[in-house]
Design an enzyme around this catalytic site. Structure first.
Site, PDB file in Angstrom:
ATOM      1  N   GLY A 261      31.711 -20.074 -29.782  1.00 31.73           N
ATOM      2  CA  GLY A 261      31.683 -19.450 -28.563  1.00 31.73           C
ATOM      3  C   GLY A 261      32.451 -19.887 -27.532  1.00 31.73           C
ATOM      4  N   GLU A 262      32.824 -21.262 -27.860  1.00 31.02           N
ATOM      5  CA  GLU A 262      33.604 -22.015 -26.985  1.00 31.02           C
ATOM      6  C   GLU A 262      34.799 -21.434 -26.578  1.00 31.02           C
ATOM      7  OE1 GLU A 262      33.815 -26.237 -28.083  1.00 31.02           O
ATOM      8  OE2 GLU A 262      31.531 -26.614 -27.683  1.00 31.02           O
TER       9      GLU A 262
ATOM     10  N   GLN B 174      26.580 -17.064  -2.294  1.00 27.34           N
ATOM     11  CA  GLN B 174      25.758 -18.364  -2.498  1.00 27.34           C
ATOM     12  C   GLN B 174      26.544 -19.397  -1.537  1.00 27.34           C
ATOM     13  OE1 GLN B 174      23.640 -19.524  -6.013  1.00 27.34           O
ATOM     14  NE2 GLN B 174      24.167 -17.587  -7.003  1.00 27.34           N
TER      15      GLN B 174
ATOM     16  N   ASP C 235      26.088  -3.634   7.643  1.00 32.06           N
ATOM     17  CA  ASP C 235      25.308  -4.961   8.204  1.00 32.06           C
ATOM     18  C   ASP C 235      26.187  -5.632   9.229  1.00 32.06           C
ATOM     19  OD1 ASP C 235      27.028  -6.759   6.812  1.00 32.06           O
ATOM     20  OD2 ASP C 235      25.716  -6.608   4.975  1.00 32.06           O
TER      21      ASP C 235
ATOM     22  N   LYS D  85      20.450  -4.007   8.849  1.00 34.30           N
ATOM     23  CA  LYS D  85      20.064  -4.199   7.304  1.00 34.30           C
ATOM     24  C   LYS D  85      19.095  -5.506   7.202  1.00 34.30           C
ATOM     25  CE  LYS D  85      22.505  -6.079   3.763  1.00 34.30           C
ATOM     26  NZ  LYS D  85      23.520  -6.023   2.675  1.00 34.30           N
TER      27      LYS D  85
ATOM     28  N   ARG E  12      17.548  -7.890   4.121  1.00 36.25           N
ATOM     29  CA  ARG E  12      17.375  -8.103   2.737  1.00 36.25           C
ATOM     30  C   ARG E  12      15.843  -8.613   2.393  1.00 36.25           C
ATOM     31  NH1 ARG E  12      20.311  -7.705  -1.175  1.00 36.25           N
ATOM     32  NH2 ARG E  12      22.511  -7.321  -0.501  1.00 36.25           N
TER      33      ARG E  12
ATOM     34  N   ASP F 255      32.722  -2.195   3.335  1.00 32.50           N
ATOM     35  CA  ASP F 255      32.126  -3.255   2.888  1.00 32.50           C
ATOM     36  C   ASP F 255      32.873  -4.266   2.126  1.00 32.50           C
ATOM     37  OD1 ASP F 255      29.929  -5.193   3.016  1.00 32.50           O
ATOM     38  OD2 ASP F 255      28.484  -3.843   1.918  1.00 32.50           O
TER      39      ASP F 255
ATOM     40  N   GLY G 165      22.332  -1.234  -3.655  1.00 30.26           N
ATOM     41  CA  GLY G 165      21.175  -1.225  -2.577  1.00 30.26           C
ATOM     42  C   GLY G 165      21.609  -0.908  -1.110  1.00 30.26           C
TER      43      GLY G 165
HETATM   44  C1  R5P Z   1      26.598  -8.338   1.932  1.00 30.64           C
HETATM   45  O1  R5P Z   1      26.459  -9.223   3.037  1.00 30.64           O
HETATM   46  C2  R5P Z   1      27.571  -7.975   1.605  1.00 30.64           C
HETATM   47  O2  R5P Z   1      28.402  -7.573   2.360  1.00 30.64           O
HETATM   48  C3  R5P Z   1      27.120  -6.481   0.735  1.00 30.64           C
HETATM   49  O3  R5P Z   1      26.783  -5.463   1.687  1.00 30.64           O
HETATM   50  C4  R5P Z   1      26.227  -6.725  -0.379  1.00 30.64           C
HETATM   51  O4  R5P Z   1      26.432  -8.007  -1.202  1.00 30.64           O
HETATM   52  C5  R5P Z   1      25.997  -5.739  -1.396  1.00 30.64           C
HETATM   53  O5  R5P Z   1      24.903  -5.945  -2.273  1.00 30.64           O
HETATM   54  P1  R5P Z   1      24.173  -4.860  -3.046  1.00 30.64           P
HETATM   55  O6  R5P Z   1      25.072  -3.798  -3.440  1.00 30.64           O
HETATM   56  O7  R5P Z   1      23.544  -5.570  -4.169  1.00 30.64           O
HETATM   57  O8  R5P Z   1      23.257  -4.325  -2.034  1.00 30.64           O
END
Ligand code: R5P
Length: 312
Positions: free
Chosen positions: A38-39, A97, A169, A192, A194, A218, A225
């Site tokens: 798998g490497e 992250q 957002d 929005k 989270r 976006d 979501g």
């Molecule tokens: C958030 O800050 C991003 O711009 C996207 O809105 C987000 O990463 C979308 O993730 P998901 O489709 O899981 O809601």
């Protein structure tokens, strides 16, 4: 162009081939496979000594495999005496992250930047980074292109009446404002919240959306979501047709199913990530934009004209 070479891992070979078509060069010959355990197994099958090399590899799912292939390809090319290595990462995974927003969590976007640099990347070429500040995680040059340069032409062709651009957002306001200004359209924002990494909730809508046709802008759609929450809230507020233009279509889990069952009219995504065919999803290629940037980096001429559409 004979000193320029483009290679690809397994993340998105089609995009690499399309970029090469625009550049008028063949894709570099490399074996990128697996050993029996798998490497990752890499072998560059052509001479790259003294060459300006670009590796096209979005770090989309399977993210860890694609990232590891990229790191190992960089190492192989460096040891083969390539003059300069540019990691072309159209979608930069782990970008969300990017800060320590809770106790005892990593900043994985920075760790990935360290890994790429230590492996031997001299530059990075990417697109619509989740946060522009990620450029500062690198001490090598990073060019961050914007899909708006390709998307805006399609939006103009669609000629949508009573148009309002929506940011799902507050983080996306700047980019949504660029679209609104270019289109001479209104601007609205979904407030929005989270709830968890996989769950978002639309709280309020700022701006006029009643009886308007909307395009939600976006950078990423992952679980879907955020988008579906926004669509539901906007429909409830009296919106007419709702479209979405999203650069990186990660579309994890049952995201496509959610889109299919939603009131969204059409989702436009770029090809920074390979996409499956779906009647509600249209893919817009950014290969020509990436190819132009590669050409300009190779010739060492300015690429700032490629950012023209973004209103800063
Ligand atoms: C958030 O800050 C991003 O711009 C996207 O809105 C987000 O990463 C979308 O993730 P998901 O489709 O899981 O809601």
């Amino acid at each position: 162009m004979d000193r320029l070479s483009v290679f690809s891992g397994n993340a998105h070979r089609k995009l690499a081939e399309d970029i090469c078509t625009h550049l008028g060069i063949p894709l570099g010959d490399a074996l990128v496979s697996r050993f029996s355990d798998g490497e990752v197994r890499v072998k560059i099958n052509e001479n790259v000594r003294g060459k300006d090399v670009f590796i096209v590899q979005p770090t989309c799912p399977p993210t860890n495999d694609n990232l590891m292939e990229l790191l190992i390809m960089i190492d192989a090319l460096k040891r083969a005496s390539a003059k300069r290595i540019t990691a072309v990462i159209p979608y930069y995974g782990y970008a969300r992250q990017d800060r320590k927003d809770q106790p005892r969590v990593p900043i994985t976007a920075k760790l990935v930047a360290n890994l790429l640099t230590v492996a031997g990347a001299d530059r990075v070429l990417t697109m619509d980074l989740h946060a522009g500040q990620i450029q500062g995680f690198f001490d090598i040059p990073v060019d961050n292109l914007y899909a708006i340069n390709v998307f805006i032409g399609f939006l103009k062709e669609m000629n949508i009446p009573d148009l309002t651009i929506v940011s799902p957002d507050v983080g996306g306001i700047k980019m949504a404002r660029s679209y609104a200004k270019k289109m001479g359209a209104g601007l609205a924002i979904v407030d929005k919240r989270r709830i968890s990494p996989d769950q978002a909730e639309a709280m309020n809508i700022l701006g006029e959306v009643k009886d308007r046709n909307l395009v939600i802008i976006d950078d990423i759609i992952a679980t879907g979501g955020s988008l579906i929450e926004a669509v539901n809230a906007l429909k409830k507020a009296g919106a007419k047709d709702i479209y979405a233009m999203i650069t990186h279509g990660v579309l994890a889990g049952n995201a496509l199913e959610k889109i299919e069952n939603s009131k969204l009219k059409m989702l436009f995504v770029s090809d920074t990530i390979p996409q499956k065919e779906h009647p509600k999803v249209r893919v817009i290629s950014v290969a020509s934009l990436l190819a132009e940037a590669i050409k300009r980096i190779h010739w060492e001429v300015s690429i700032s004209c490629l950012f023209d559409q973004v209103v800063r």
